[in-house]
Design a protein around this motif. Structure first.
Motif, mmCIF file in Angstrom:
data_model
loop_
_atom_site.group_PDB
_atom_site.id
_atom_site.type_symbol
_atom_site.label_atom_id
_atom_site.label_comp_id
_atom_site.label_asym_id
_atom_site.label_seq_id
_atom_site.Cartn_x
_atom_site.Cartn_y
_atom_site.Cartn_z
ATOM 1 N N ARG A 96 40.050 61.838 -23.748
ATOM 2 C CA ARG A 96 38.998 60.835 -23.560
ATOM 3 C C ARG A 96 38.358 61.005 -22.192
ATOM 4 N NH1 ARG A 96 40.553 54.600 -24.111
ATOM 5 N NH2 ARG A 96 40.721 55.241 -26.288
ATOM 6 N N ARG A 98 35.657 59.116 -19.650
ATOM 7 C CA ARG A 98 34.951 57.865 -19.389
ATOM 8 C C ARG A 98 33.848 58.115 -18.368
ATOM 9 N NH1 ARG A 98 40.437 56.790 -19.849
ATOM 10 N NH2 ARG A 98 40.995 55.244 -21.440
ATOM 11 N N ARG A 125 36.686 62.828 -26.795
ATOM 12 C CA ARG A 125 36.068 61.532 -27.068
ATOM 13 C C ARG A 125 35.440 61.030 -25.778
ATOM 14 N NH1 ARG A 125 39.343 55.954 -28.592
ATOM 15 N NH2 ARG A 125 37.574 54.514 -28.374
ATOM 16 N N ASP A 127 33.701 57.851 -23.720
ATOM 17 C CA ASP A 127 33.383 56.433 -23.554
ATOM 18 C C ASP A 127 32.263 56.345 -22.526
ATOM 19 O OD1 ASP A 127 35.442 55.937 -25.249
ATOM 20 O OD2 ASP A 127 36.728 54.915 -23.811
#
Length: 308
Positions: A96, A98, A125, A127
């Motif tokens: 992830r 961010r 992923r 964010d």
């Protein structure tokens, strides 16, 4: 390894998210849990530690002294876990990422760059959040923040992504109604749009007869973000001074007209990606910054640093 030990990182994740979101319900929505499940996890954590971490009222949630210490430690441990995940697979970009950016720049330039990045790295992923607030990367568990303007001294590492001229502009409707300023001093009789976070009387820089001067400006409307400033200028409320990257498409379309370009001092607003220092740079962070650098060098942002 005991079941409680195996669940500790999960408890830390939930606790950090509650602090970040400011409440159980908000954290539950981002974690795909129910508020009651989040409440039970926090209660179990506090019971295991033998300390109250959060003070909860109907209006607010605050950290106790023990909660502050545990939150700081939890953020560090969770970041270490994320970074360790990135070392698996010989440098594969996964996990992830961010990312935070200001509302106008993020919407116009960062968001369009994300689809190609995700396509290139299917194991990742992202964010992505937009805010005009200057966030604390560690507290918000953010890997990268895109920031405009001169950076203050800090322990963050910065990498320059580009730069943009600043430009004075207004809508044709405003100029037809109020006249076209021919010199910086003419702005004294015009409505000039400003930001709410400017404490002193606003002034705009110009170059007059080879000298840099500050021209005081005033107006009846103050806003707290660049998107609103641009929209008010397009609506004919007044004259704006903003980043060229922010209005270049509207100038090309005739919705805004550049003003006083002969007096433009040529000041450039740098654009940086910043991330926390300490240890090796995670592969996901390096890959995204490299992607932005490549994208911006080839795209419309490159024109934002050149005179119109």
């Amino acid at each position: 390894m005991s079941r409680i030990q195996m669940e500790r990182s999960g408890e830390m994740e939930v606790f950090a998210r509650v602090v970040q979101e400011g409440g159980f319900s908000a954290a539950a929505r981002t974690l795909d849990l129910t508020p009651s499940a989040v409440s039970k996890l926090i209660a179990r954590l506090e019971d295991r530690l033998g300390a109250r971490l959060l003070l909860r009222t109907t209006r607010a949630l605050t950290l106790t002294e023990e909660g502050e210490a545990y939150h700081h430690a939890a953020l560090r441990i969770l970041r270490d876990i994320d970074d360790a995940d990135q070392q698996i697979g010989g440098g594969t970009v996964r996990g992830r990422l961010r990312v935070s950016a200001s509302i106008p720049f993020g919407r116009m330039y960062v968001a369009p760059a994300i689809p190609a990045f995700l396509e290139r790295h299917p194991g990742l992923r992202v964010d992505f959040s937009l805010t005009d607030d200057v966030i604390d990367l560690l507290a918000q568990r953010t890997d990268i923040a895109i920031r405009m303007g001169t950076l203050p001294d800090s322990n963050l590492i910065a990498r320059k992504l580009g730069e943009s001229r600043r430009i004075v502009c207004a809508a044709p409707a405003y100029l037809e109604r109020c006249g076209v300023p021919r010199t910086p001093r003419d702005l004294e009789s015009h409505e000039c749009l400003s930001f709410t976070f400017r404490r002193d009387r606003p002034s705009w820089p110009f170059r007059v007869d080879g000298r840099d001067v500050q021209q005081p400006v005033s107006g009846r409307l103050l806003v707290n973000n660049g998107d609103t400033l641009r929209q008010m200028a397009i609506e004919g409320v007044g004259i704006a001074r903003t980043g060229q990257f922010h209005v270049v498409e509207h100038i090309a379309a005739g919705r805004l007209v550049p003003l006083l370009e002969d007096y433009n001092p040529g000041d450039l607003e740098p654009i940086h990606a910043v991330y926390t220092a300490g240890g090796p740079v995670p592969h996901r962070v390096r890959a995204f910054i490299d992607h932005l650098t490549e994208t911006f060098a080839q795209g419309p942002l490159a024109a934002a640093a050149r005179p119109l």
